[in-house]
Enzyme design. Structure first.
Site, PDB file in Angstrom:
ATOM      1  N   ASN A   3     -46.241  30.194  16.449  1.00 37.78           N
ATOM      2  CA  ASN A   3     -45.352  31.072  15.683  1.00 37.78           C
ATOM      3  C   ASN A   3     -44.914  32.192  16.632  1.00 37.78           C
ATOM      4  O   ASN A   3     -45.677  33.120  16.910  1.00 37.78           O
ATOM      5  CB  ASN A   3     -46.119  31.625  14.495  1.00 37.78           C
ATOM      6  CG  ASN A   3     -45.271  32.249  13.420  1.00 37.78           C
ATOM      7  OD1 ASN A   3     -45.794  32.901  12.531  1.00 37.78           O
ATOM      8  ND2 ASN A   3     -43.968  32.063  13.450  1.00 37.78           N
ATOM      9  N   ASN A  20     -37.281  38.596  10.250  1.00 35.38           N
ATOM     10  CA  ASN A  20     -37.158  37.157  10.414  1.00 35.38           C
ATOM     11  C   ASN A  20     -35.905  36.802  11.208  1.00 35.38           C
ATOM     12  O   ASN A  20     -35.030  37.642  11.454  1.00 35.38           O
ATOM     13  CB  ASN A  20     -37.107  36.479   9.045  1.00 35.38           C
ATOM     14  CG  ASN A  20     -38.385  36.678   8.269  1.00 35.38           C
ATOM     15  OD1 ASN A  20     -39.479  36.513   8.795  1.00 35.38           O
ATOM     16  ND2 ASN A  20     -38.253  37.040   6.996  1.00 35.38           N
ATOM     17  N   CYS A  22     -47.075  39.548   8.623  1.00 36.70           N
ATOM     18  CA  CYS A  22     -47.190  38.301   9.375  1.00 36.70           C
ATOM     19  C   CYS A  22     -48.531  38.289  10.074  1.00 36.70           C
ATOM     20  O   CYS A  22     -48.805  39.137  10.925  1.00 36.70           O
ATOM     21  CB  CYS A  22     -46.054  38.166  10.382  1.00 36.70           C
ATOM     22  SG  CYS A  22     -46.197  36.690  11.418  1.00 36.70           S
ATOM     23  N   ASN A  70     -49.857  35.966  12.169  1.00 36.49           N
ATOM     24  CA  ASN A  70     -49.787  35.590  13.578  1.00 36.49           C
ATOM     25  C   ASN A  70     -49.271  36.735  14.435  1.00 36.49           C
ATOM     26  O   ASN A  70     -49.763  36.985  15.536  1.00 36.49           O
ATOM     27  CB  ASN A  70     -48.894  34.357  13.743  1.00 36.49           C
ATOM     28  CG  ASN A  70     -49.526  33.102  13.175  1.00 36.49           C
ATOM     29  OD1 ASN A  70     -50.712  32.863  13.341  1.00 36.49           O
ATOM     30  ND2 ASN A  70     -48.730  32.299  12.488  1.00 36.49           N
ATOM     31  N   ASN A 111     -47.194  38.947   0.971  1.00 40.93           N
ATOM     32  CA  ASN A 111     -45.892  38.299   0.859  1.00 40.93           C
ATOM     33  C   ASN A 111     -46.085  37.015   0.054  1.00 40.93           C
ATOM     34  O   ASN A 111     -47.191  36.491  -0.051  1.00 40.93           O
ATOM     35  CB  ASN A 111     -45.269  38.033   2.241  1.00 40.93           C
ATOM     36  CG  ASN A 111     -46.167  37.204   3.131  1.00 40.93           C
ATOM     37  OD1 ASN A 111     -47.273  36.843   2.769  1.00 40.93           O
ATOM     38  ND2 ASN A 111     -45.701  36.900   4.320  1.00 40.93           N
ATOM     39  N   HIS A 124     -46.224  33.210  -1.393  1.00 39.56           N
ATOM     40  CA  HIS A 124     -46.413  31.835  -0.919  1.00 39.56           C
ATOM     41  C   HIS A 124     -46.563  30.911  -2.112  1.00 39.56           C
ATOM     42  O   HIS A 124     -47.181  31.271  -3.125  1.00 39.56           O
ATOM     43  CB  HIS A 124     -47.664  31.723  -0.048  1.00 39.56           C
ATOM     44  CG  HIS A 124     -47.548  32.450   1.252  1.00 39.56           C
ATOM     45  ND1 HIS A 124     -47.086  31.847   2.399  1.00 39.56           N
ATOM     46  CD2 HIS A 124     -47.822  33.738   1.582  1.00 39.56           C
ATOM     47  CE1 HIS A 124     -47.075  32.734   3.378  1.00 39.56           C
ATOM     48  NE2 HIS A 124     -47.517  33.891   2.910  1.00 39.56           N
ATOM     49  N   ASN A 159     -42.206  31.785   0.720  1.00 37.79           N
ATOM     50  CA  ASN A 159     -42.696  30.902   1.762  1.00 37.79           C
ATOM     51  C   ASN A 159     -43.312  29.682   1.082  1.00 37.79           C
ATOM     52  O   ASN A 159     -44.035  29.818   0.088  1.00 37.79           O
ATOM     53  CB  ASN A 159     -43.765  31.599   2.604  1.00 37.79           C
ATOM     54  CG  ASN A 159     -43.255  32.876   3.237  1.00 37.79           C
ATOM     55  OD1 ASN A 159     -42.533  32.848   4.224  1.00 37.79           O
ATOM     56  ND2 ASN A 159     -43.621  34.019   2.664  1.00 37.79           N
ATOM     57  N   GLU A 207     -40.964  28.886   6.327  1.00 36.20           N
ATOM     58  CA  GLU A 207     -41.077  30.339   6.201  1.00 36.20           C
ATOM     59  C   GLU A 207     -39.792  30.947   5.661  1.00 36.20           C
ATOM     60  O   GLU A 207     -38.691  30.607   6.113  1.00 36.20           O
ATOM     61  CB  GLU A 207     -41.412  30.980   7.556  1.00 36.20           C
ATOM     62  CG  GLU A 207     -42.872  30.878   7.934  1.00 36.20           C
ATOM     63  CD  GLU A 207     -43.257  31.922   8.970  1.00 36.20           C
ATOM     64  OE1 GLU A 207     -43.085  33.134   8.692  1.00 36.20           O
ATOM     65  OE2 GLU A 207     -43.729  31.541  10.054  1.00 36.20           O
ATOM     66  N   CYS A 256     -47.952  29.757  10.301  1.00 35.26           N
ATOM     67  CA  CYS A 256     -47.770  30.969   9.500  1.00 35.26           C
ATOM     68  C   CYS A 256     -49.155  31.467   9.112  1.00 35.26           C
ATOM     69  O   CYS A 256     -49.905  30.763   8.424  1.00 35.26           O
ATOM     70  CB  CYS A 256     -46.932  30.667   8.260  1.00 35.26           C
ATOM     71  SG  CYS A 256     -46.777  32.072   7.131  1.00 35.26           S
ATOM     72  N   THR A 283     -50.170  34.165   7.198  1.00 33.94           N
ATOM     73  CA  THR A 283     -50.352  34.435   5.773  1.00 33.94           C
ATOM     74  C   THR A 283     -50.311  33.130   4.982  1.00 33.94           C
ATOM     75  O   THR A 283     -50.989  32.972   3.971  1.00 33.94           O
ATOM     76  CB  THR A 283     -49.283  35.405   5.248  1.00 33.94           C
ATOM     77  OG1 THR A 283     -47.985  34.921   5.586  1.00 33.94           O
ATOM     78  CG2 THR A 283     -49.482  36.802   5.810  1.00 33.94           C
ATOM     79  N   GLY A 284     -49.502  32.167   5.455  1.00 29.60           N
ATOM     80  CA  GLY A 284     -49.442  30.873   4.802  1.00 29.60           C
ATOM     81  C   GLY A 284     -50.740  30.100   4.922  1.00 29.60           C
ATOM     82  O   GLY A 284     -51.174  29.413   3.984  1.00 29.60           O
TER      83      GLY A 284
END
Length: 288
Positions: A15, A68, A77, A79, A172, A174, A203, A220, A229, A231-232
């Site tokens: 990422n 983004n 984020c 990462n 955020n 997902h 996401n 994303e 990702c 947070t993903g």
């Protein structure tokens, strides 16, 4: 009038973002810069732009703003936060942050202010190199009417074979879809990101349970398909635990690498551990 901006490109599990020290450079229009610089044919090439600053709040040491590739600003984020930890500790170029000496900011715990709150970074050092970073990502949220409207019919979001789905906010939004076909992300990602159920877009994670971990592919919000990702990965691990597919510790296998996620029972916080890497540095012209 233009100025030359020194940037660093880094990636966490693939990422990749462009990092700029805003204590030295004023990015007049970061949204426009993110769009132009992220272009992989005409720009530097990245999933977005990350601005690093010095926090004015006593509760945090540094700040992170992330834009983004489409210019939209993200709240968090995982990462990118790990990369900031490595950036601050190892930075040795001639443009160090004012609070650093030429050898970096030598603290192994960093408080990073984001739009979703202060995140605590724990750096794991071997021979003065940041080999990995653990980020306290805070508590997951399963209901947030600002981000998800569950009353809207979601037949397209129920997942494929072996499916099921769950909304999880990690600062955020997902939406995790369990499936045996993670290639669905390319077919459905854009439509799902912009589904009416998600007032601020979303996401989307496609997750497949495997013996060696959870295979995840990500669409994303604002960037499309990405290699990973953070947070993903956290949202997926939480969703797998919440739906009794996994325990509180999971290995998340993404296109760009692996992340270790723990949903701690004692404090209900999610902890993410993974790598961060430098790619290259350079200069680019920008309007002052």
């Amino acid at each position: 009038m233009t100025q030359k901006i020194h940037f660093t490109k880094m990636h966490g599990a693939g990422n990749d973002y462009i990092y700029v020290d805003t204590t030295l450079y004023n990015i007049k229009d970061p949204a426009a810069a993110a769009i132009a610089w992220s272009d992989r044919h005409k720009g530097i090439g990245s999933d977005g732009l990350v601005l690093i600053g010095r926090s004015k709040m006593p509760e945090a040491d540094f700040t992170m703003r992330i834009f983004n590739a489409d210019g939209s600003e993200a709240m968090m984020c995982g990462n990118a936060s790990r990369c900031i930890g490595k950036y601050l500790y190892e930075r040795t170029h001639p443009w160090p942050l004012p609070v650093m000496d030429g050898n970096g900011y030598k603290e192994t715990t960093i408080r990073l202010l984001t739009l979703s709150g202060v995140k605590i970074l724990h750096l794991h050092i071997v021979n003065e190199i940041v080999e990995s970073v653990t980020v306290d990502m805070g508590e997951p949220v399963f209901e947030d009417e600002r981000l998800f409207n569950p009353t809207i019919d979601l037949p397209a979001l129920k997942g494929g074979e072996g499916g099921g789905s769950l909304f999880v906010s990690m600062g955020n939004p997902h939406f995790v879809i369990f499936t045996n076909d993670t290639d669905e992300v390319e077919l459905k990602g854009k439509a799902l990101e912009n589904h009416a159920a998600f007032p601020e877009r979303c996401n989307i994670e496609f997750a497949e349970m495997r013996p060696d971990g959870i295979r995840v592919r990500v669409w994303e919000r604002g960037s499309g398909i990405t290699q990973a990702c953070g947070t993903g990965a956290c949202a997926t691990a939480v969703a797998a635990c919440k739906t009794n597919r996994a325990g509180r510790k999971s290995r998340i296998i993404m296109d760009g690498g692996e992340l270790e996620i723990e949903w701690n029972e004692a404090d209900n916080h999610v902890y993410m551990t993974g790598p961060a890497e430098f790619v290259f540095e350079g200069e680019i012209e920008s309007e002052e």
